[in-house]
Design a protein around this motif. Structure first.
Motif, short mmCIF file in Angstrom:
data_model
loop_
_atom_site.label_atom_id
_atom_site.label_comp_id
_atom_site.label_asym_id
_atom_site.label_seq_id
_atom_site.Cartn_x
_atom_site.Cartn_y
_atom_site.Cartn_z
N LEU A 17 36.51 48.18 45.18
CA LEU A 17 36.23 47.40 46.40
C LEU A 17 36.84 46.01 46.36
CD1 LEU A 17 32.46 48.16 47.15
CD2 LEU A 17 34.46 48.91 48.45
N ASP A 18 36.87 45.42 45.19
CA ASP A 18 37.30 44.03 45.06
C ASP A 18 38.80 43.93 44.75
OD1 ASP A 18 34.66 42.81 45.34
OD2 ASP A 18 34.23 43.78 43.42
N ASN A 19 39.44 42.96 45.36
CA ASN A 19 40.87 42.72 45.13
C ASN A 19 41.01 41.49 44.22
OD1 ASN A 19 43.60 42.34 45.21
ND2 ASN A 19 43.67 41.70 47.34
N TRP A 20 41.03 41.73 42.92
CA TRP A 20 41.11 40.63 41.95
C TRP A 20 42.53 40.15 41.72
CZ3 TRP A 20 36.72 38.45 41.12
CH2 TRP A 20 35.54 39.20 41.13
N GLY A 21 43.53 40.87 42.18
CA GLY A 21 44.90 40.54 41.80
C GLY A 21 45.07 40.98 40.36
N ASP A 22 45.07 40.04 39.43
CA ASP A 22 45.09 40.35 38.00
C ASP A 22 43.76 39.88 37.41
OD1 ASP A 22 45.42 40.52 35.26
OD2 ASP A 22 47.42 39.64 35.26
N PRO A 23 42.81 40.80 37.18
CA PRO A 23 41.49 40.41 36.71
C PRO A 23 41.51 39.59 35.41
CG PRO A 23 41.53 42.74 37.26
CD PRO A 23 42.94 42.24 37.34
N ALA A 24 42.49 39.83 34.55
CA ALA A 24 42.57 39.12 33.27
C ALA A 24 42.85 37.63 33.46
CB ALA A 24 43.65 39.74 32.39
#
Length: 164
Positions: A17-24
């Motif tokens: 659901l979430d759009n983090w881009g690059d979560p790291a």
């Protein structure tokens, strides 16, 4: 280094659901504040934008997210007031944001290191952003053609823009 994602109750790096881009690349403090904010809101927050490579501002540093609250029963301004209780150093109200074709509005939340904005017209790190005339248009593609205008988050603007 500890993985900040392991301590979160509501958000996961691999969320569909979430759009983090690059979560790291997301700031651990931002993630912690966001999780605490979600707890207080009592209904889901959806991250529509997280890390944005190439963005010279807070999203490009992993210190910002844009969120919508599709099940929130209160006003967008009430959601903003709740966000004020947490340690976000930047908060923007975007009343014209769309989610799944519905105009919900949302918040930009960030953990910038210095309070303030690169835009001299904004007071501190609080602002509202509008697309003038968007409230009179139902076609999403046409709304997106209207340039956003950033305004200070003050009583006059909030009343003029119908947020209050």
């Amino acid at each position: 280094m500890m993985n900040p994602w392991k301590s979160l109750k509501y958000f996961k790096a691999d969320s569909k659901l979430d759009n983090w881009g690059d979560p790291a690349k997301m700031d651990s403090f931002l993630l912690m504040f966001l999780d605490e904010f979600r707890e207080a809101v009592g209904s889901p927050l959806i991250v529509t934008s997280g890390y944005r490579g190439g963005d010279p501002a807070q999203h490009g540093l992993g210190r910002a997210v844009d969120v919508v609250a599709p099940e929130w029963g209160g006003s967008l301004f009430d959601l903003y007031l709740m966000a004020e209780r947490f340690n976000f150093s930047g908060i923007g109200i975007y009343r014209d944001w769309l989610y799944n074709g519905k105009k919900l509005g949302g918040l930009h939340l960030d953990t910038r290191l210095i309070l303030g904005s690169n835009n001299a017209e904004l007071k501190g790190a609080r602002w509202t952003c509008i697309r003038p005339g968007a409230d009179k248009i139902s076609n999403v593609a046409e709304i997106l053609k209207i340039p956003q205008v950033y305004k200070p988050l003050d009583l006059k603007t909030l009343r003029e823009e119908g947020i209050l």
